[in-house]
Design a protein around this motif. Structure first.
Motif, PDB file in Angstrom:
ATOM      1  N   PHE A  49     -24.717  12.031   3.039  1.00 36.77           N
ATOM      2  CA  PHE A  49     -25.126  13.422   3.322  1.00 36.77           C
ATOM      3  C   PHE A  49     -26.192  13.437   4.409  1.00 36.77           C
ATOM      4  O   PHE A  49     -26.074  14.151   5.402  1.00 36.77           O
ATOM      5  CB  PHE A  49     -25.644  14.088   2.040  1.00 36.77           C
ATOM      6  CG  PHE A  49     -26.314  15.411   2.287  1.00 36.77           C
ATOM      7  CD1 PHE A  49     -25.560  16.560   2.499  1.00 36.77           C
ATOM      8  CD2 PHE A  49     -27.693  15.505   2.317  1.00 36.77           C
ATOM      9  CE1 PHE A  49     -26.186  17.776   2.740  1.00 36.77           C
ATOM     10  CE2 PHE A  49     -28.327  16.720   2.555  1.00 36.77           C
ATOM     11  CZ  PHE A  49     -27.567  17.859   2.765  1.00 36.77           C
ATOM     12  N   VAL A  50     -27.226  12.620   4.241  1.00 36.25           N
ATOM     13  CA  VAL A  50     -28.306  12.567   5.235  1.00 36.25           C
ATOM     14  C   VAL A  50     -27.775  12.045   6.568  1.00 36.25           C
ATOM     15  O   VAL A  50     -28.144  12.547   7.634  1.00 36.25           O
ATOM     16  CB  VAL A  50     -29.487  11.717   4.729  1.00 36.25           C
ATOM     17  CG1 VAL A  50     -30.553  11.562   5.811  1.00 36.25           C
ATOM     18  CG2 VAL A  50     -30.096  12.341   3.468  1.00 36.25           C
ATOM     19  N   GLY A  51     -26.882  11.072   6.520  1.00 38.71           N
ATOM     20  CA  GLY A  51     -26.292  10.549   7.747  1.00 38.71           C
ATOM     21  C   GLY A  51     -25.517  11.603   8.515  1.00 38.71           C
ATOM     22  O   GLY A  51     -25.541  11.631   9.754  1.00 38.71           O
ATOM     23  N   SER A  52     -24.833  12.490   7.807  1.00 39.85           N
ATOM     24  CA  SER A  52     -24.084  13.553   8.487  1.00 39.85           C
ATOM     25  C   SER A  52     -25.032  14.534   9.168  1.00 39.85           C
ATOM     26  O   SER A  52     -24.739  15.046  10.246  1.00 39.85           O
ATOM     27  CB  SER A  52     -23.167  14.291   7.518  1.00 39.85           C
ATOM     28  OG  SER A  52     -23.911  15.129   6.660  1.00 39.85           O
ATOM     29  N   VAL A  53     -26.167  14.768   8.540  1.00 43.37           N
ATOM     30  CA  VAL A  53     -27.181  15.629   9.155  1.00 43.37           C
ATOM     31  C   VAL A  53     -27.677  14.977  10.438  1.00 43.37           C
ATOM     32  O   VAL A  53     -27.759  15.618  11.492  1.00 43.37           O
ATOM     33  CB  VAL A  53     -28.346  15.886   8.166  1.00 43.37           C
ATOM     34  CG1 VAL A  53     -29.491  16.606   8.852  1.00 43.37           C
ATOM     35  CG2 VAL A  53     -27.860  16.667   6.948  1.00 43.37           C
ATOM     36  N   GLN A  54     -27.987  13.706  10.354  1.00 46.02           N
ATOM     37  CA  GLN A  54     -28.482  12.977  11.522  1.00 46.02           C
ATOM     38  C   GLN A  54     -27.430  12.956  12.633  1.00 46.02           C
ATOM     39  O   GLN A  54     -27.760  13.092  13.811  1.00 46.02           O
ATOM     40  CB  GLN A  54     -28.881  11.564  11.134  1.00 46.02           C
ATOM     41  CG  GLN A  54     -29.571  10.817  12.249  1.00 46.02           C
ATOM     42  CD  GLN A  54     -30.136   9.490  11.780  1.00 46.02           C
ATOM     43  OE1 GLN A  54     -30.033   9.123  10.611  1.00 46.02           O
ATOM     44  NE2 GLN A  54     -30.740   8.760  12.679  1.00 46.02           N
ATOM     45  N   ALA A  55     -26.170  12.813  12.278  1.00 52.92           N
ATOM     46  CA  ALA A  55     -25.096  12.789  13.272  1.00 52.92           C
ATOM     47  C   ALA A  55     -24.982  14.119  14.017  1.00 52.92           C
ATOM     48  O   ALA A  55     -24.519  14.157  15.156  1.00 52.92           O
ATOM     49  CB  ALA A  55     -23.770  12.444  12.604  1.00 52.92           C
ATOM     50  N   ASN A  56     -25.422  15.189  13.394  1.00 53.22           N
ATOM     51  CA  ASN A  56     -25.359  16.520  14.007  1.00 53.22           C
ATOM     52  C   ASN A  56     -26.669  16.926  14.661  1.00 53.22           C
ATOM     53  O   ASN A  56     -26.898  18.105  14.908  1.00 53.22           O
ATOM     54  CB  ASN A  56     -24.947  17.556  12.955  1.00 53.22           C
ATOM     55  CG  ASN A  56     -23.504  17.403  12.558  1.00 53.22           C
ATOM     56  OD1 ASN A  56     -22.645  17.263  13.405  1.00 53.22           O
ATOM     57  ND2 ASN A  56     -23.249  17.415  11.261  1.00 53.22           N
ATOM     58  N   GLY A  64     -29.797  25.148  15.485  1.00 54.20           N
ATOM     59  CA  GLY A  64     -30.196  25.181  14.086  1.00 54.20           C
ATOM     60  C   GLY A  64     -29.007  24.887  13.183  1.00 54.20           C
ATOM     61  O   GLY A  64     -27.928  24.517  13.643  1.00 54.20           O
ATOM     62  N   CYS A  65     -29.196  25.056  11.915  1.00 47.91           N
ATOM     63  CA  CYS A  65     -28.129  24.815  10.946  1.00 47.91           C
ATOM     64  C   CYS A  65     -27.205  26.034  10.900  1.00 47.91           C
ATOM     65  O   CYS A  65     -27.661  27.136  10.606  1.00 47.91           O
ATOM     66  CB  CYS A  65     -28.715  24.550   9.565  1.00 47.91           C
ATOM     67  SG  CYS A  65     -27.454  24.386   8.289  1.00 47.91           S
TER      68      CYS A  65
END
Length: 150
Positions: A49-56, A64-65
């Motif tokens: 989950f955190v990795g997907s945030v970082q990838a974006n 923003g989100c």
């Protein structure tokens, strides 16, 4: 897509909300969660989950989100739209809560899920406000370190 184009295709926020069909933007979508659910441990799923945030991070620094922005706009209208916006946030937070429960945090799984999701929304807002994708990188590293201690 520029906001002006959104209003060309969708005359009201209600039309925009209906077009979403209950799907969340990439990063916390049902499809992403289904993919993460194939990972062998809840820690790996939380890290994904955190990795997907970082990838974006580029998109988060530019706009923003998308989930946070959509929920904010829908909530302003109140009523049924506010209820839909709450569901868009609550669904991925329930998934996070399940992961924290599975890692052994039965009593505080909700609080931990809210903390992680709030950290994600906060880093997206700060990255946007500063136009700095490195904010996401720094915060994602801290979150990954924290998840590693669970």
């Amino acid at each position: 897509m520029p906001v002006g184009n959104v209003y060309y295709y969708f005359k009201t926020k209600e039309e925009l909300a209906e077009s979403r069909g209950g799907a969340a933007p990439r990063g916390v979508s049902r499809a992403a969660r289904a993919e993460w659910d194939r990972l062998s441990s809840p820690k790996e799923r939380l890290l994904a989950f955190v990795g997907s945030v970082q990838a974006n991070r580029e998109q988060l620094a530019r706009g923003g989100c998308p989930l946070g922005g959509l929920c904010t706009e829908l909530h302003k209208e109140g009523g049924a739209l506010a209820k839909k916006s709450a569901a868009l946030f609550n669904e991925p937070m329930r998934w996070l809560e399940e992961q924290f429960r599975a890692v052994g945090h039965e009593k505080d799984s909700r609080e931990l899920a809210v903390h992680l999701f709030a950290a994600f929304q906060g880093m997206a807002a700060v990255a946007l406000g500063t136009n700095d994708r490195e904010v996401v990188v720094m915060e994602a590293k801290r979150l990954k370190d924290w998840i590693g201690t669970l």
